[in-house]
Design an enzyme around this catalytic site. Structure first.
Site, PDB file in Angstrom:
ATOM      1  N   ARG A  55       0.636  -1.028   0.092  1.00  0.00           N
ATOM      2  CA  ARG A  55       0.084   0.140   0.088  1.00  0.00           C
ATOM      3  C   ARG A  55       0.781   1.194   0.027  1.00  0.00           C
ATOM      4  NH1 ARG A  55      -2.859   4.210   0.462  1.00  0.00           N
ATOM      5  NH2 ARG A  55      -4.786   4.094   1.090  1.00  0.00           N
TER       6      ARG A  55
ATOM      7  N   GLU B 219     -11.063   5.227  -5.376  1.00  0.00           N
ATOM      8  CA  GLU B 219     -11.502   3.875  -5.571  1.00  0.00           C
ATOM      9  C   GLU B 219     -11.917   3.537  -6.993  1.00  0.00           C
ATOM     10  OE1 GLU B 219     -11.645   1.712  -2.914  1.00  0.00           O
ATOM     11  OE2 GLU B 219     -10.835   3.269  -1.744  1.00  0.00           O
TER      12      GLU B 219
ATOM     13  N   ARG C  30      -1.778  -5.012   4.159  1.00  0.00           N
ATOM     14  CA  ARG C  30      -0.830  -4.684   3.054  1.00  0.00           C
ATOM     15  C   ARG C  30       0.220  -3.907   3.642  1.00  0.00           C
ATOM     16  NH1 ARG C  30      -5.137  -1.491  -0.485  1.00  0.00           N
ATOM     17  NH2 ARG C  30      -5.393  -0.692   1.594  1.00  0.00           N
TER      18      ARG C  30
END
Length: 159
Positions: free
Chosen positions: A47, A55, A91
Site C-alpha cells: 500500500r 476507488e 498490506r
C-alpha cells in the site's frame, strides 16, 4: 546469548526490510500493488503510504490505477522501502520506486492521488498536490472531486 542472537536473526530475516528489490506482479488500484520478493514464499501486497487514490468505482479510479500501471508495469523490478508496518487489510505500507521514479510522489504530482492527510508526514506532497490542483491535473479536472476516504464513508458497506 548465541541462541538469543540466532532467534533475533531468524525473526529479522522473516520480516520485510528497507530497500527490498521486488518484481511487480499486479497493480489492482492506484495506491497498491502486489510484488514478489526474493526469499519470500508468497507475493506481498504493498500500500503506497501517505497517499490515497480514488476507488475503482469512483471517478478517476481506473485512470489512477492505469497511471500506476504505466509507471510500475507488471514484470518491472521495483524498490520497496518499508518499516514493515501494515494497514488494516494486511498490506505492507511502503514507498515504491519504479525506474528511479518515486511512485508515491508521482501519483500526487500527476493528480492521480490525494495526500492522505491522516497519515502523511512529507510536507513536499502537500505542495505537489496544491500544484496539481492549481493546474487541473488528473482528478483535479473534476468540478468537485471527492476524496477517497469520503467516498468510502458515503458508500454502502457491501461494495
Amino acid at each position: 546469548m548465541i541462541r538469543l542472537l540466532f532467534a533475533a536473526l531468524l525473526v529479522l530475516s522473516s520480516t520485510f526490510a528497507w530497500g527490498e528489490t521486488c518484481t511487480v506482479i499486479s497493480v489492482p488500484e492506484g495506491d497498491s500493488l502486489r510484488v514478489r520478493c526474493p526469499g519470500q514464499k508468497k507475493p506481498i501486497s504493498i500500500r503506497l503510504m501517505q497517499i490515497d487514490a480514488p476507488e475503482l468505482d469512483q471517478p478517476n479510479g481506473i485512470r489512477s490505477r492505469d497511471f500506476l500501471r504505466f509507471i510500475c508495469p507488471v514484470g518491472m523490478n521495483v524498490l520497496i522501502e518499508s518499516q514493515g508496518k501494515k494497514d488494516r487489510h494486511e498490506r505492507t505500507l511502503g514507498s515504491v520506486t519504479c525506474n528511479e521514479i518515486n511512485a508515491n510522489v508521482a501519483m500526487v504530482k500527476a493528480g492521480h492521488a490525494w495526500v492522505y492527510s491522516k497519515y502523511a508526514k512529507d510536507k513536499e506532497l502537500y505542495a505537489l498536490q496544491a500544484e496539481a490542483r492549481a493546474t487541473h491535473m488528473g482528478l483535479w479536472r473534476e468540478p468537485e472531486p471527492v476524496a477517497p476516504w469520503e467516498f468510502r464513508e458515503a458508500a454502502p458497506r457491501d461494495r
